[in-house]
Design a protein around this motif. Structure first.
Motif, PDB file in Angstrom:
ATOM      1  N   HIS A 146     -34.302  23.933  82.649  1.00  0.00           N
ATOM      2  CA  HIS A 146     -34.171  23.064  83.827  1.00  0.00           C
ATOM      3  C   HIS A 146     -32.930  22.192  83.673  1.00  0.00           C
ATOM      4  O   HIS A 146     -32.695  21.631  82.594  1.00  0.00           O
ATOM      5  CB  HIS A 146     -35.418  22.184  83.968  1.00  0.00           C
ATOM      6  CG  HIS A 146     -35.560  21.573  85.325  1.00  0.00           C
ATOM      7  ND1 HIS A 146     -34.817  20.482  85.712  1.00  0.00           N
ATOM      8  CD2 HIS A 146     -36.326  21.915  86.386  1.00  0.00           C
ATOM      9  CE1 HIS A 146     -35.140  20.166  86.972  1.00  0.00           C
ATOM     10  NE2 HIS A 146     -36.055  21.031  87.397  1.00  0.00           N
ATOM     11  N   PRO A 147     -32.149  22.049  84.750  1.00  0.00           N
ATOM     12  CA  PRO A 147     -30.940  21.226  84.639  1.00  0.00           C
ATOM     13  C   PRO A 147     -31.238  19.804  84.170  1.00  0.00           C
ATOM     14  O   PRO A 147     -30.448  19.219  83.437  1.00  0.00           O
ATOM     15  CB  PRO A 147     -30.399  21.214  86.077  1.00  0.00           C
ATOM     16  CG  PRO A 147     -30.949  22.430  86.709  1.00  0.00           C
ATOM     17  CD  PRO A 147     -32.264  22.701  86.052  1.00  0.00           C
ATOM     18  N   TYR A 148     -32.393  19.272  84.572  1.00  0.00           N
ATOM     19  CA  TYR A 148     -32.720  17.904  84.163  1.00  0.00           C
ATOM     20  C   TYR A 148     -32.876  17.828  82.644  1.00  0.00           C
ATOM     21  O   TYR A 148     -32.320  16.964  81.994  1.00  0.00           O
ATOM     22  CB  TYR A 148     -33.995  17.434  84.860  1.00  0.00           C
ATOM     23  CG  TYR A 148     -34.496  16.099  84.355  1.00  0.00           C
ATOM     24  CD1 TYR A 148     -33.742  14.948  84.547  1.00  0.00           C
ATOM     25  CD2 TYR A 148     -35.701  15.989  83.671  1.00  0.00           C
ATOM     26  CE1 TYR A 148     -34.187  13.722  84.079  1.00  0.00           C
ATOM     27  CE2 TYR A 148     -36.149  14.770  83.199  1.00  0.00           C
ATOM     28  CZ  TYR A 148     -35.388  13.641  83.400  1.00  0.00           C
ATOM     29  OH  TYR A 148     -35.830  12.431  82.928  1.00  0.00           O
ATOM     30  N   THR A 149     -33.657  18.743  82.086  1.00  0.00           N
ATOM     31  CA  THR A 149     -33.855  18.744  80.637  1.00  0.00           C
ATOM     32  C   THR A 149     -32.510  18.820  79.943  1.00  0.00           C
ATOM     33  O   THR A 149     -32.209  18.060  79.014  1.00  0.00           O
ATOM     34  CB  THR A 149     -34.685  19.970  80.214  1.00  0.00           C
ATOM     35  OG1 THR A 149     -35.720  20.174  81.147  1.00  0.00           O
ATOM     36  CG2 THR A 149     -35.238  19.787  78.837  1.00  0.00           C
ATOM     37  N   SER A 150     -31.714  19.727  80.422  1.00  0.00           N
ATOM     38  CA  SER A 150     -30.433  19.954  79.779  1.00  0.00           C
ATOM     39  C   SER A 150     -29.572  18.702  79.807  1.00  0.00           C
ATOM     40  O   SER A 150     -28.998  18.284  78.797  1.00  0.00           O
ATOM     41  CB  SER A 150     -29.775  21.133  80.489  1.00  0.00           C
ATOM     42  OG  SER A 150     -28.396  21.028  80.404  1.00  0.00           O
ATOM     43  N   ARG A 151     -29.529  18.068  80.952  1.00  0.00           N
ATOM     44  CA  ARG A 151     -28.655  16.898  81.057  1.00  0.00           C
ATOM     45  C   ARG A 151     -29.241  15.687  80.351  1.00  0.00           C
ATOM     46  O   ARG A 151     -28.517  14.846  79.847  1.00  0.00           O
ATOM     47  CB  ARG A 151     -28.413  16.600  82.530  1.00  0.00           C
ATOM     48  CG  ARG A 151     -27.839  17.842  83.202  1.00  0.00           C
ATOM     49  CD  ARG A 151     -27.039  17.558  84.393  1.00  0.00           C
ATOM     50  NE  ARG A 151     -26.073  16.497  84.188  1.00  0.00           N
ATOM     51  CZ  ARG A 151     -25.312  16.038  85.152  1.00  0.00           C
ATOM     52  NH1 ARG A 151     -25.412  16.545  86.359  1.00  0.00           N
ATOM     53  NH2 ARG A 151     -24.460  15.081  84.926  1.00  0.00           N
ATOM     54  N   LEU A 152     -30.563  15.634  80.327  1.00  0.00           N
ATOM     55  CA  LEU A 152     -31.196  14.523  79.618  1.00  0.00           C
ATOM     56  C   LEU A 152     -30.879  14.608  78.123  1.00  0.00           C
ATOM     57  O   LEU A 152     -30.540  13.621  77.482  1.00  0.00           O
ATOM     58  CB  LEU A 152     -32.711  14.570  79.847  1.00  0.00           C
ATOM     59  CG  LEU A 152     -33.487  13.332  79.438  1.00  0.00           C
ATOM     60  CD1 LEU A 152     -33.025  12.128  80.236  1.00  0.00           C
ATOM     61  CD2 LEU A 152     -34.979  13.540  79.642  1.00  0.00           C
ATOM     62  N   ILE A 153     -30.971  15.820  77.587  1.00  0.00           N
ATOM     63  CA  ILE A 153     -30.651  15.993  76.166  1.00  0.00           C
ATOM     64  C   ILE A 153     -29.205  15.571  75.921  1.00  0.00           C
ATOM     65  O   ILE A 153     -28.895  14.909  74.936  1.00  0.00           O
ATOM     66  CB  ILE A 153     -30.878  17.459  75.736  1.00  0.00           C
ATOM     67  CG1 ILE A 153     -32.354  17.804  75.852  1.00  0.00           C
ATOM     68  CG2 ILE A 153     -30.378  17.681  74.311  1.00  0.00           C
ATOM     69  CD1 ILE A 153     -32.685  19.239  75.525  1.00  0.00           C
ATOM     70  N   ASP A 154     -28.330  15.915  76.856  1.00  0.00           N
ATOM     71  CA  ASP A 154     -26.920  15.597  76.676  1.00  0.00           C
ATOM     72  C   ASP A 154     -26.650  14.101  76.668  1.00  0.00           C
ATOM     73  O   ASP A 154     -25.707  13.646  76.019  1.00  0.00           O
ATOM     74  CB  ASP A 154     -26.089  16.218  77.804  1.00  0.00           C
ATOM     75  CG  ASP A 154     -25.880  17.687  77.563  1.00  0.00           C
ATOM     76  OD1 ASP A 154     -26.028  18.104  76.394  1.00  0.00           O
ATOM     77  OD2 ASP A 154     -25.582  18.411  78.514  1.00  0.00           O
ATOM     78  N   CYS A 155     -27.398  13.352  77.433  1.00  0.00           N
ATOM     79  CA  CYS A 155     -27.008  11.944  77.533  1.00  0.00           C
ATOM     80  C   CYS A 155     -27.622  11.073  76.453  1.00  0.00           C
ATOM     81  O   CYS A 155     -27.354   9.889  76.386  1.00  0.00           O
ATOM     82  CB  CYS A 155     -27.241  11.393  78.940  1.00  0.00           C
ATOM     83  SG  CYS A 155     -28.938  11.216  79.394  1.00  0.00           S
ATOM     84  N   VAL A 156     -28.449  11.645  75.576  1.00  0.00           N
ATOM     85  CA  VAL A 156     -28.982  10.857  74.464  1.00  0.00           C
ATOM     86  C   VAL A 156     -28.050  11.007  73.270  1.00  0.00           C
ATOM     87  O   VAL A 156     -27.810  12.120  72.815  1.00  0.00           O
ATOM     88  CB  VAL A 156     -30.373  11.368  74.053  1.00  0.00           C
ATOM     89  CG1 VAL A 156     -30.973  10.447  73.021  1.00  0.00           C
ATOM     90  CG2 VAL A 156     -31.261  11.487  75.256  1.00  0.00           C
ATOM     91  N   PRO A 157     -27.517   9.919  72.780  1.00  0.00           N
ATOM     92  CA  PRO A 157     -26.676  10.063  71.594  1.00  0.00           C
ATOM     93  C   PRO A 157     -27.531  10.413  70.377  1.00  0.00           C
ATOM     94  O   PRO A 157     -28.669   9.981  70.279  1.00  0.00           O
ATOM     95  CB  PRO A 157     -26.054   8.673  71.442  1.00  0.00           C
ATOM     96  CG  PRO A 157     -26.942   7.746  72.180  1.00  0.00           C
ATOM     97  CD  PRO A 157     -27.642   8.536  73.231  1.00  0.00           C
ATOM     98  N   THR A 158     -26.990  11.242  69.499  1.00  0.00           N
ATOM     99  CA  THR A 158     -27.710  11.507  68.251  1.00  0.00           C
ATOM    100  C   THR A 158     -26.869  11.018  67.089  1.00  0.00           C
ATOM    101  O   THR A 158     -25.643  10.967  67.178  1.00  0.00           O
ATOM    102  CB  THR A 158     -27.986  13.012  68.068  1.00  0.00           C
ATOM    103  OG1 THR A 158     -26.763  13.705  68.298  1.00  0.00           O
ATOM    104  CG2 THR A 158     -29.043  13.500  69.012  1.00  0.00           C
ATOM    105  N   LEU A 159     -27.560  10.689  66.024  1.00  0.00           N
ATOM    106  CA  LEU A 159     -26.868  10.131  64.872  1.00  0.00           C
ATOM    107  C   LEU A 159     -25.938  11.181  64.262  1.00  0.00           C
ATOM    108  O   LEU A 159     -26.290  12.342  64.165  1.00  0.00           O
ATOM    109  CB  LEU A 159     -27.903   9.680  63.844  1.00  0.00           C
ATOM    110  CG  LEU A 159     -27.417   8.643  62.836  1.00  0.00           C
ATOM    111  CD1 LEU A 159     -26.887   7.424  63.546  1.00  0.00           C
ATOM    112  CD2 LEU A 159     -28.553   8.265  61.912  1.00  0.00           C
ATOM    113  N   GLY A 160     -24.765  10.726  63.882  1.00  0.00           N
ATOM    114  CA  GLY A 160     -23.822  11.649  63.263  1.00  0.00           C
ATOM    115  C   GLY A 160     -22.804  12.186  64.250  1.00  0.00           C
ATOM    116  O   GLY A 160     -21.913  12.957  63.886  1.00  0.00           O
TER     117      GLY A 160
END
Ligand SMILES: Nc1ncnc2c1ncn2[C@@H]1O[C@H](COP(=O)(O)OP(=O)(O)OP(=O)(O)O)[C@@H](O)[C@H]1O
Ligand code: SF4
Ligand code: SF4
Ligand SMILES: [Mg+2]
Lengths: 321, 627, 315
Positions: free
Chosen positions: B548-562
């Motif tokens: 789903h585009p939402y899932t995909s974009r949501l994952i993208d906008c969360v910064p991850t450590l490193g």
């Protein structure tokens, strides 16, 4: 490079169990004497868990809390907030809770006008023009100006809070958990906005957060705070990947990460020490796997190594390089 | 202001009060213009005339004075006295309260000690002492009543001011260049004013009673001047022989004060923002069900099978569709993650399962929850209650708010055990200690006698988990159990949960907004947006390759450590408000792939690969993520 | 617990001193020559001179206060000139009657008020709630002296169920039963207002508590609804109800003044009003200080009850 902020020996203690006369029952040392400088144009991140003194530190920097000891220099001049109309032009603050930082009984325009009128003595027309400019900069529509705060979502309210801080035209912004009340999709919008504004107006940020990943994404340098004291300072790129202080390492290991199995990073289930009876020696010693007798007796001082990393630990972790 | 008046008018009782008071006030105002007998002319031969006698509609009193005339003049005086006392007390008391509350510290301390001392008197003693010193009389009674009420206002307003003075907008005003005086006048006062009005409107009636009381005792208005209290006082000796002389003024006081109280309650309700949203209503023991149409049957033989669940909030004329047709199932021993942004309906879904959504305003309007062969939505309360905590248990977010603050944690655990298992107190205590040990609380034997406030956040949440485990449930629903905790503590709690799950073969529904947590803990994940599941599937697959585009974009906008310093891929716009959901895809506003077909009609959750479902016409396909 | 009680008792000392200062200052507002004012129509030259000597009335405010305080600490509240006997004796004689009346009322209004509030909240918007709300509204709007008069009219004069007034019959035995017979109407009339206030507060406190997360937790555990209401919710609500009980005790004591007038009850309230009308200043002063001191002690008991209920207080 010049120093935007220079803190020397800054500390804050709160009295608990105050009495009408006579000394209070006990003191809590919310911020222990610390030295720190922020260079003009950089973003210094401050991370730490709840209760470690982040907000106390921030409030002292903007004169909302008087320090117990030490001194704050803003762009070379000692902090002096006797005249609020002068002080507000030097440093500004963005609050954690965007909604409660806006007076519910004022329109956004009324809120925006205060700094322009009080700090810059602008007349009505100039104010209107300036507000328009600022609103354009933070991507807010002008029609919002005549509404009341409760009509806005958290993200919008936070932009308004940022807009108000910009209106003061201070070059230094203290951002106290500016995105932790926001949802992830909105959080990214605000973080990006902050980055754009910094570039556009040449600002200096002190960015406080408990979220390691967020701090890492926005900062040039990061200071890790534990129990009111700085335990490690280093470049954002390095500090978590290559922690020298055991606490920094613990933080980095605790951040949940996709694909990494869950391990309780501590064997003993300990948490923050009691501020009313602080441990002797290193404040981290009860949770630290490397603690020695010396750690339980003596407080480690912040020392800088050859790479410019500063940490306060007797038995630092080895560098991996 | 207009909003206030409409709210006031909506309250029918307040309207009655307003009308009553309006009429009385009007009568009082025009009393001098009315063709009334002189209230003070004594006509002893005609004393104690009954009501409706010629020349005296309400009769006459013990000196033959016209009761109607005295009543109206007395009402005028009593109203004026009550209002004046209220105004004086409110002004002085509020000023004291605002100053004490705003400046705090020693100023506050000294002022409030004084106020406490004044409140240390039963109020009438103070009033009597003042009257005794100044001598009986109308003005002195007024001063006494006002003085007695000053501490009440001071304390009340101080409390509110303290709250406001610590609000962030006051700090913000200071940083905007305002001085204390400006802040008090323009930031604090406007926020305190409604409370002052409320306090006044609820005390005017009281003040009228008090001034009347002093007059009744003969300490207020002096003969021949009439106020309602003194009329009653004078009539008392003839109570048994000529009751009408007492009833007339007494009934008037009752009418006035009742009208004012009705109006005052209305004003309070209209000004108190908590009441505006209808939030102050009592949640019923189980969520109201208003389900039409056929009950969907179980699709699978899963342990817990939620089919087409719909839950909405009915607030006044608005309907918030918090959950709009959710299908979910959990298997024995499985951990299902539900992820989504704030307001996406995660909690409401979870609470609907056992009928714990606050109701009013919550209503379950459709769907079924099949658990072990029963549909929980239609189930009678007793059935639901017997299953709560025994087969399906909850862990909530804020461990301080979710534990009872006044009971020891051990007693709360023991209660959880004994609710479903008739064990002796001793046996239950032993089991409670075992439970505390199983969630790795050190010194369980002594910790069991602690109160929640004596524990740290992490320890409290462990107690919360222990309580959920008390009756060996089949399913645990954990609603953001670690969101309120620090990362290092969160890691500890997650490890406890994950071990327990493996040891006991628990099924867990884990709600969170953190992809990292889902990735570490859950087997399957469901992504929610605007009250619906938009994507579901095995955790790894969904995170690696979101459809789903939402899932995909949501994952993208969360910064991850490193990831280092960087720009984030934000999603523009805001999630839709659930009382005005669009017809088609709820994400269309923010989706860069949206086209008219997306907005045309509701979109179904369709299979898109092994064990995966997506609610999107144009699912993402290609990109493979690196995690 | 003992430590807490001791601490509260010690902290009562400044409060008592403060109260004495307030009373003293109020009395010092009396215009004109204090001795003549205090003695009023009993002001013979000897009396004036004696009073001046006793109270140091020719001295400044501060020494006068300490003289007065010193006397009071020794149990000497002065002499009532109207009654020609020591103030303390008169107050103590009367106080018992007030205590019986106000105490009964207080117990009544606490029990009735809390119960009505809980039922009202638990049945929010049901008929029980509406009925209670209406009765409560009338209760807090009716002047207690008027209510008392109407009760006399209906129950004593018309129906002859209870005696019209007084505490004891003029002739006959002084049994408990007789006392209760006389006590019923005044105690009830006195309790009505406070019951209303307490019921309202208890209702809103309960509604507030019932929305809290820990109530949801109790329900999620499967706890029966009766237990949720009467144990979990009421216990938490009591934390905000108990202080109000303390305040209402003051209102009951205050209302007793009116009720004592209406029912001819021989208590301190009536004594005070008579004293004011006769300008018997020392009797007023002594009576006020005495009752206020008792009220302070009562409030300490309230605080202790609160501390027993709420473990967070005992620090
Ligand atoms: N008592 C209530 N009255 C009215 N609306 C409500 C109520 N409780 C929840 N809602 C609405 O229901 C929707 C879903 O709320 P829910 O609490 O399930 O979200 P959530 O996904 O759990 O969010 P969070 O991450 O903040 O916990 C929201 O739009 C909210 O406004
Ligand atoms: S000083 Fe000692 S206890 Fe403190 S962090 Fe370093 S090794 Fe651990
Ligand atoms: S259905 Fe259309 S608008 Fe909705 S997510 Fe898919 S592509 Fe975007
Ligand atoms: Mg939630």
């Amino acid at each position: 490079m010049s120093e935007a902020l220079k803190l020397t020996d800054l500390s804050k203690s709160f009295a608990v169990g105050k009495r009408l006369f006579g000394p209070p029952k006990a003191m809590v040392h919310a911020v222990q004497p610390l030295d720190l400088t922020v260079t003009t144009g950089e973003t210094l991140g401050i991370v730490g868990e709840s209760g470690c003194g982040k907000s106390t530190l921030a409030k002292m920097l903007v004169g909302l809390l008087p320090p117990t000891t030490g001194q704050i220099e803003i762009e070379g001049a000692v902090l002096d907030n006797a005249d609020p109309a002068r002080f507000g032009k030097r440093i500004q603050y963005v609050f954690q809770d965007p909604i409660s930082s806006l007076n519910p009984r004022k329109t956004i325009r009324q809120i925006m006008e205060v700094p322009l009128r009080r700090l810059h003595h602008m007349d009505k027309a100039t104010r209107a023009a300036r507000i328009r400019e600022i609103f354009a900069a933070v991507n807010l529509r002008e029609e919002f100006l005549d509404r009341y705060p409760h009509e806005f979502s958290g993200g919008q309210a936070q932009r308004i809070g940022i807009a108000r801080a910009l209106a003061a035209q201070a070059r230094i912004l203290i951002l106290d958990e500016p995105v932790s009340a926001l949802d992830v999709s909105v959080q990214a919008q605000v973080l990006n906005l902050l980055a754009d504004l910094k570039e556009a107006f040449g600002l200096t940020y002190l960015f406080i957060s408990h979220d390691l990943a967020v701090v890492e994404a926005v900062s040039d340098r990061i200071a890790v705070l534990y129990f009111g004291a700085i335990v490690e300072v280093g470049s954002a790129r390095e500090i978590f990947a290559n922690a020298r202080h055991p606490y920094t390492a613990l933080l980095a290991a605790s951040a949940p990460e996709v694909g990494r199995p869950i391990v309780a990073p501590e064997t003993a289930a300990t948490e923050l020490p009691d501020p009313l009876s602080p441990p002797l020696g290193c404040a981290f010693n009860e949770r630290c796997g490397f603690a020695t007798d010396r750690c339980r007796a003596e407080k480690p001082a912040l020392t800088t190594d050859e790479t410019g990393r500063a940490f306060a630990c007797f038995n630092p972790l080895a560098t991996t390089r | 202001m207009r909003g206030f008046l409409t709210l006031l008018a909506r309250n029918r009782l307040a309207l009655v009060g307003l009308i009553v008071i309006g009429c009385v006030a009007l009568l009082a105002l025009i009393t001098p213009l009315l063709p009334l007998a002189n209230p003070n002319v004594i006509d002893t031969p005609n004393r104690f005339q009954p009501p409706f006698s010629a020349g005296a509609v309400l009769g006459t009193d013990h000196l033959g004075r016209d009761l109607l005339s005295r009543l109206l003049w007395g009402t005028r005086l009593s109203l004026a006295m009550g209002l004046a006392a209220a105004m004086i007390a409110a002004t002085i008391g509020s000023a004291i309260g605002i100053i004490a509350g705003y400046y705090g510290g020693r100023t506050d301390n000294v002022i409030m000690r004084g106020v406490d001392m004044l409140m240390g008197f039963p109020y009438i003693l103070l009033a009597l002492a003042i009257v005794a010193a100044l001598g009986p009389g109308l003005m002195n009674a007024l001063i006494a009543v006002a003085a007695v009420n000053v501490p009440f206002f001071a304390r009340n307003i101080r409390g509110i001011t303290v709250g406001i003075a610590h609000k962030e907008f006051v700090d913000a005003a200071r940083l905007s260049g305002m001085r204390n005086r400006d802040i008090i006048l323009s930031e604090v006062l406007p926020n305190v004013l409604p409370v002052i009005v409320i306090a006044m409107s609820t005390t005017v009636g009281w003040m009228i009673l008090e001034t009347a009381g002093l007059s009744f005792l003969g300490l207020g208005s002096q003969p021949p001047q009439a106020d309602l209290g003194s009329m009653l006082g004078e009539a008392r000796s003839a109570l048994i022989t000529h009751p009408h002389t007492s009833i007339v003024p007494g009934a008037m006081i009752l009418v006035i004060v009742m009208g004012i109280n009705l109006l005052g309650d209305g004003v309070r309700d209209a000004l108190d923002p908590r009441l505006k949203s209808g939030a102050l209503s009592r949640p019923m023991p189980a969520t109201t069900v208003d389900r039409h149409g056929p009950v969907p049957t179980a699709r699978t033989d899963s342990l817990l099978d939620i089919v087409g669940l719909r839950t909405e909030f009915r607030v006044r004329d608005r309907v918030y569709k918090a959950v709009g047709g959710v299908d979910l199932h959990v298997e024995q021993g499985e951990c299902l993650g539900i992820i989504g942004e704030s307001g996406s309906g995660k909690s409401v879904t979870a609470l609907s399962v056992m009928g714990l959504v606050a109701s009013p305003p919550g209503v379950i309007t459709g769907g079924a929850v099949h658990f072990d062969g029963t549909d929980l939505i239609g189930a009678p309360y007793e059935v639901l209650r017997a299953l709560r905590g025994r087969r399906v248990a909850y862990i909530f977010q804020d461990p301080l708010a979710t534990l009872h603050p006044l009971y020891k944690v051990g007693d709360q655990l023991i209660e959880a055990i004994q609710t479903h298992d008739p064990l002796s107190k001793e046996a239950a205590r032993i089991r409670a200690i075992d439970l505390l040990k199983s969630v790795r609380i050190p010194n369980a034997e002594s910790r069991i006698d602690s109160y929640p406030y004596e524990m740290s956040g992490g320890m409290r949440q462990r107690v919360g988990i222990a309580m959920a485990l008390a009756n060996d449930p089949d399913v645990i629903i954990a609603d953001e159990p670690t969101t309120a905790l620090d990362v290092t503590v969160q890691a500890q709690i997650l490890s406890v949960l994950s071990d327990l799950r493996r040891e006991r073969g628990l099924a867990i529904i884990f709600i969170t907004h953190d992809f990292g947590v889902v990735g570490q803990l859950c087997d399957r994940v469901a992504v929610m947006y605007a009250g619906q599941i938009v994507e579901e599937g095995p955790t790894e697959a969904v995170l690696r390759n979101p459809h789903h585009p939402y899932t995909s974009r949501l994952i993208d906008c969360v910064p991850t450590l490193g990831g280092g310093q960087r720009k984030l891929a934000a999603i523009p716009g805001l999630p839709p408000v659930v009382d005005r959901l669009p017809v088609g895809c709820a994400f269309a506003e923010r989706c860069d792939k949206a086209d008219p077909t997306c907005r045309a009609d509701a979109i179904a959750l369709m299979p898109t690969g092994a064990g995966r479902k997506t609610r999107c016409l144009f699912p993402e396909t290609k990109q493979e993520r690196i995690v | 617990m003992t430590g807490y009680i001791l601490k509260r008792l010690v902290s009562a000392i400044p409060v008592l001193l403060g109260i004495s200062v307030i009373v003293f200052l109020i009395m010092a507002m009396i215009p004109g020559d204090p001795a003549t004012a205090i003695l009023g129509s009993y002001a013979t030259p000897e009396n004036v001179e004696k009073l001046n000597r006793d109270l140091g009335l020719d001295q400044g405010l501060v020494p006068r206060y300490f003289i007065w305080l010193g006397h009071m600490v020794q149990g000497d509240f002065g002499r009532s000139f109207a009654l020609n006997r020591p103030v303390l004796d008169e107050v103590l004689d009367r106080f018992g009657a007030t205590l019986i009346l106000a105490g009964t009322s207080f117990v009544l209004c606490s029990l009735l008020g809390v119960a009505a509030g809980v039922v009202s909240a638990a049945r929010q918007y049901g008929w029980a709630d509406k009925a209670i709300t209406f009765v409560v509204l009338v209760g807090i709007s009716i002047p207690s002296f008027f209510l008392g008069m109407m009760m006399i009219l209906i129950f004593a004069v018309q129906l002859r169920w209870f005696p019209v007034s007084g505490m004891w019959p003029i002739y006959g035995d002084r049994t408990l039963w007789v006392l209760l017979d006389h006590l019923f109407m005044p105690a009830l009339a006195l309790a009505v207002v406070a019951t209303g206030v307490i019921a309202r507060l208890a209702r809103s406190a309960m509604l507030e508590v019932l929305r809290q997360d820990f109530i949801r937790t109790a329900r999620a555990k499967g706890v029966r609804e009766g237990r949720v209401i009467w144990r979990h919710a009421l216990r938490a609500a009591m934390v905000s109800i108990i202080p109000v009980l303390g305040i209402q005790a003051g209102f009951v004591l205050s209302g007793a003044v009116y009720i004592e007038m209406v029912f001819q009850w021989p208590g301190v309230g009536r004594m005070l009003v008579d004293a004011i009308l006769k300008r018997d200043i020392l009797l007023v002063q002594g009576g006020v200080v005495f009752i206020a001191a008792c009220y302070v002690m009562f409030n300490i008991m309230v605080d202790v009850a609160q501390a027993m209920l709420d473990p967070r207080i005992k620090t």
